[in-house]
Design a protein around this motif. Structure first.
Motif, PDB file in Angstrom:
ATOM      1  N   PRO A  22       0.821  -1.218   0.000  1.00 58.17           N
ATOM      2  CA  PRO A  22       0.000   0.000   0.000  1.00 58.17           C
ATOM      3  C   PRO A  22       0.857   1.271   0.000  1.00 58.17           C
ATOM      4  O   PRO A  22       2.086   1.187   0.128  1.00 58.17           O
ATOM      5  N   PHE A  75      -0.573   2.376   7.378  1.00 62.00           N
ATOM      6  CA  PHE A  75       0.093   1.787   8.555  1.00 62.00           C
ATOM      7  C   PHE A  75       1.113   0.672   8.250  1.00 62.00           C
ATOM      8  O   PHE A  75       2.144   0.611   8.937  1.00 62.00           O
ATOM      9  N   SER A 134      -0.283  -9.340   3.607  1.00 63.71           N
ATOM     10  CA  SER A 134      -1.602  -9.384   4.240  1.00 63.71           C
ATOM     11  C   SER A 134      -2.099 -10.815   4.032  1.00 63.71           C
ATOM     12  O   SER A 134      -2.369 -11.234   2.909  1.00 63.71           O
ATOM     13  N   TYR A 161      -5.000 -12.246   1.874  1.00 62.19           N
ATOM     14  CA  TYR A 161      -4.946 -12.199   0.411  1.00 62.19           C
ATOM     15  C   TYR A 161      -4.504 -13.535  -0.181  1.00 62.19           C
ATOM     16  O   TYR A 161      -4.432 -13.678  -1.395  1.00 62.19           O
ATOM     17  N   SER A 193      -4.408  -5.388  11.621  1.00 65.02           N
ATOM     18  CA  SER A 193      -5.169  -4.148  11.589  1.00 65.02           C
ATOM     19  C   SER A 193      -6.062  -4.128  12.833  1.00 65.02           C
ATOM     20  O   SER A 193      -6.108  -5.098  13.586  1.00 65.02           O
ATOM     21  N   ARG A 251     -16.304  -4.351  -0.491  1.00 62.81           N
ATOM     22  CA  ARG A 251     -14.979  -4.942  -0.688  1.00 62.81           C
ATOM     23  C   ARG A 251     -14.410  -5.473   0.628  1.00 62.81           C
ATOM     24  O   ARG A 251     -14.510  -4.846   1.680  1.00 62.81           O
ATOM     25  N   MET A 286      -6.418  -4.268  -0.576  1.00 64.33           N
ATOM     26  CA  MET A 286      -6.656  -2.870  -0.234  1.00 64.33           C
ATOM     27  C   MET A 286      -6.122  -1.933  -1.309  1.00 64.33           C
ATOM     28  O   MET A 286      -6.728  -0.908  -1.616  1.00 64.33           O
ATOM     29  N   SER A 330     -12.930  -2.837   6.558  1.00 67.20           N
ATOM     30  CA  SER A 330     -11.547  -2.852   7.030  1.00 67.20           C
ATOM     31  C   SER A 330     -11.457  -1.979   8.272  1.00 67.20           C
ATOM     32  O   SER A 330     -12.487  -1.560   8.811  1.00 67.20           O
ATOM     33  N   SER A 331     -10.235  -1.716   8.716  1.00 64.73           N
ATOM     34  CA  SER A 331     -10.099  -0.857   9.898  1.00 64.73           C
ATOM     35  C   SER A 331     -10.241   0.612   9.480  1.00 64.73           C
ATOM     36  O   SER A 331      -9.912   0.998   8.353  1.00 64.73           O
ATOM     37  N   GLU A 337      -8.912   3.519  10.073  1.00 64.48           N
ATOM     38  CA  GLU A 337      -7.886   4.534   9.802  1.00 64.48           C
ATOM     39  C   GLU A 337      -7.750   4.823   8.301  1.00 64.48           C
ATOM     40  O   GLU A 337      -7.229   5.872   7.921  1.00 64.48           O
ATOM     41  N   VAL A 338      -8.244   3.894   7.458  1.00 62.22           N
ATOM     42  CA  VAL A 338      -8.171   4.119   6.005  1.00 62.22           C
ATOM     43  C   VAL A 338      -9.051   5.283   5.558  1.00 62.22           C
ATOM     44  O   VAL A 338      -8.874   5.817   4.463  1.00 62.22           O
ATOM     45  N   PHE A 344      -6.348   6.787   3.169  1.00 64.42           N
ATOM     46  CA  PHE A 344      -6.679   6.697   1.741  1.00 64.42           C
ATOM     47  C   PHE A 344      -7.679   7.785   1.334  1.00 64.42           C
ATOM     48  O   PHE A 344      -8.186   7.757   0.222  1.00 64.42           O
ATOM     49  N   TYR A 357      -7.422  -8.007  10.205  1.00 61.73           N
ATOM     50  CA  TYR A 357      -6.597  -8.588   9.129  1.00 61.73           C
ATOM     51  C   TYR A 357      -5.187  -8.845   9.675  1.00 61.73           C
ATOM     52  O   TYR A 357      -4.518  -7.906  10.117  1.00 61.73           O
ATOM     53  N   PHE A 406      -1.136  -9.700   9.398  1.00 62.45           N
ATOM     54  CA  PHE A 406      -0.002  -9.433   8.498  1.00 62.45           C
ATOM     55  C   PHE A 406       1.239 -10.177   8.983  1.00 62.45           C
ATOM     56  O   PHE A 406       1.417 -10.378  10.188  1.00 62.45           O
TER      57      PHE A 406
HETATM   58  C1  3IO Z   1      -4.825  -2.390   5.297  1.00 66.05           C
HETATM   59  C2  3IO Z   1      -4.060  -2.772   4.211  1.00 66.05           C
HETATM   60  C3  3IO Z   1      -3.300  -1.822   3.576  1.00 66.05           C
HETATM   61  C4  3IO Z   1      -3.275  -0.505   4.012  1.00 66.05           C
HETATM   62  C5  3IO Z   1      -4.020  -0.124   5.101  1.00 66.05           C
HETATM   63  C6  3IO Z   1      -4.790  -1.071   5.736  1.00 66.05           C
HETATM   64  N1  3IO Z   1      -5.613  -0.961   6.805  1.00 66.05           N
HETATM   65  C7  3IO Z   1      -6.150  -2.178   7.059  1.00 66.05           C
HETATM   66  C8  3IO Z   1      -5.690  -3.080   6.165  1.00 66.05           C
HETATM   67  C9  3IO Z   1      -6.067  -4.489   6.177  1.00 66.05           C
HETATM   68  C10 3IO Z   1      -6.080  -5.199   4.918  1.00 66.05           C
HETATM   69  O1  3IO Z   1      -5.174  -5.865   4.578  1.00 66.05           O
HETATM   70  C11 3IO Z   1      -7.218  -5.038   4.070  1.00 66.05           C
HETATM   71  O2  3IO Z   1      -7.123  -5.554   2.983  1.00 66.05           O
HETATM   72  O3  3IO Z   1      -8.231  -4.430   4.463  1.00 66.05           O
END
Ligand code: 3IO
Length: 350
Positions: free
Chosen positions: A45, A50, A101, A104, A154, A177, A198, A215-216, A218-219, A223, A240, A242
């Motif tokens: 990413p 994060f 991750s 995946y 995450s 998604r 992601m 997802s968590s 903070e995105v 993002f 998720y 890692f």
């Molecule tokens: C994630 C993956 C990449 C960047 C920020 C992120 N925050 C949470 C995830 C978890 C993940 O792998 C996903 O696909 O939601």
């Protein structure tokens, strides 16, 4: 000519001997450039997210703690390897280190993806330490041709959407998604699961292929998803997991001192990343509220109980898969729950 070559060869032998000497010093400054080992570290990413924030922190600590003997060159944003070719890329040595991750890679990591199950983790800190200790205890064969440097997760997932979803009825048929067990969770909530990493999600949201993601949170900030996903639904869904993995031959070739530094950093890095994630979520939510006025809904206790009941099927399906891979699934799950309880005592959510 021959003599010059001989002298050169001798000289390099001598410098190699000096390089290997001095084992009594803990933090040796590399005396020549040639001694510095540079490791490439691939991540999928963008740099501000994060997984990359923890990568930069790890790289800095490694350089500091090896006295500059090991340098880490980081490649965020799929510039060296992407989300789906990360595993093979590290195995084949295109990158020395890579960030995976685990969700995946369906079926590839049956033991460690137990932490991707709906067991109700309260934080990334608790889930990250659980994952790390679970891995250390079982040393599962799913990582046998890799060196695992650290692991983390995450924060618990929630739903982010372009359309308000106050109840499960609002989710019916909506394309969301996710990845790994989150796809099954999306399904049992009545929405339409769409699997992708992601790193492909910004475009999918932009194009309208999906109406939201799981997802968590903070995105929303990292993002800028808050701009398009103004409605969030809290459902306390799985985390998720890692793993940061290193090419096994590259690992074996490292000097013992460097190996020691990297091994000592593993658990600390899991904790650091979990804590970073947990505090970053609060910051991101505040930011998204102020900048975009996002609205946050919560599923009712009744709906949450319904989801919990249905999600037992996801756990049974995982058990069958883990048993087939030769693991004692009940024992693994028991460890996950015990570690979760232990770390929830040590790191309560306030
Ligand atoms: C994630 C993956 C990449 C960047 C920020 C992120 N925050 C949470 C995830 C978890 C993940 O792998 C996903 O696909 O939601």
């Amino acid at each position: 000519m021959k003599r010059t070559l001989l002298i050169l060869a001798l000289a390099s032998c001598v410098s190699m001997l000096t390089a290997c000497g001095g084992g009594d010093k803990t933090e040796t400054k590399p005396s020549a450039k040639s001694q510095v080992i540079t490791l490439s570290y691939a991540n999928f990413p963008p740099k501000i997210t994060f997984p990359c924030v923890q990568m930069e922190r790890w790289a800095e600590e490694v350089e500091k703690r090896t006295g500059g003997a090991v340098k880490v060159q980081t490649f965020p944003g799929s510039t060296l390897l992407g989300a789906k070719n990360m595993l093979r890329g590290v195995q084949e040595g295109q990158a020395d280190i890579g960030c995976l991750s685990l969700a995946y890679y369906p079926g590839v990591f049956p033991l460690t993806t137990s932490t991707n199950l709906p067991v109700g983790f309260s934080s990334a800190t608790v889930a990250s330490l659980t994952l790390w200790e679970l891995y250390q205890k079982h040393q599962p064969k799913e990582f046998e041709n890799l060196k695992v440097l650290t692991m983390f997760t995450s924060a618990p997932s929630n739903v982010m959407s372009k359309v308000p979803m106050k109840t499960l009825a609002d989710m019916r048929g909506v394309e969301l998604r996710g990845s790994g067990s989150l796809l099954r969770m999306i399904e049992l909530m009545g929405a339409q699961p769409v699997g992708m990493p992601m790193s492909q999600t910004p475009e999918a949201l932009q194009k309208g292929l999906v109406k939201g993601l799981v997802s968590s949170l903070e995105v929303l900030m990292d993002f800028n998803f808050a701009e398009i996903c103004r409605y969030e639904t809290i459902a306390n869904l799985p985390v998720y997991p890692f793993a940061v993995v290193m090419n096994k031959d590259k690992w074996n070739a490292l000097p013992d001192q460097a190996k020691k530094v990297l091994e000592n950093l593993g658990r600390e890095q899991a904790l650091w990343t979990g804590q970073y994630m947990d505090q970053h979520i609060n910051k991101a939510l505040k930011w998204a509220r102020e900048k975009y006025g996002i609205e946050i809904f919560k599923l009712s206790d009744g709906e949450m109980a319904g989801i919990r009941e249905k999600s037992k099927g996801i756990i049974s399906a995982w058990k069958a898969e883990a048993e087939k891979a030769g693991y004692d699934a009940d024992a693994v799950l028991k460890d996950v729950r015990a570690l979760k309880a232990k770390y929830e005592m040590e790191y309560p959510v306030n």
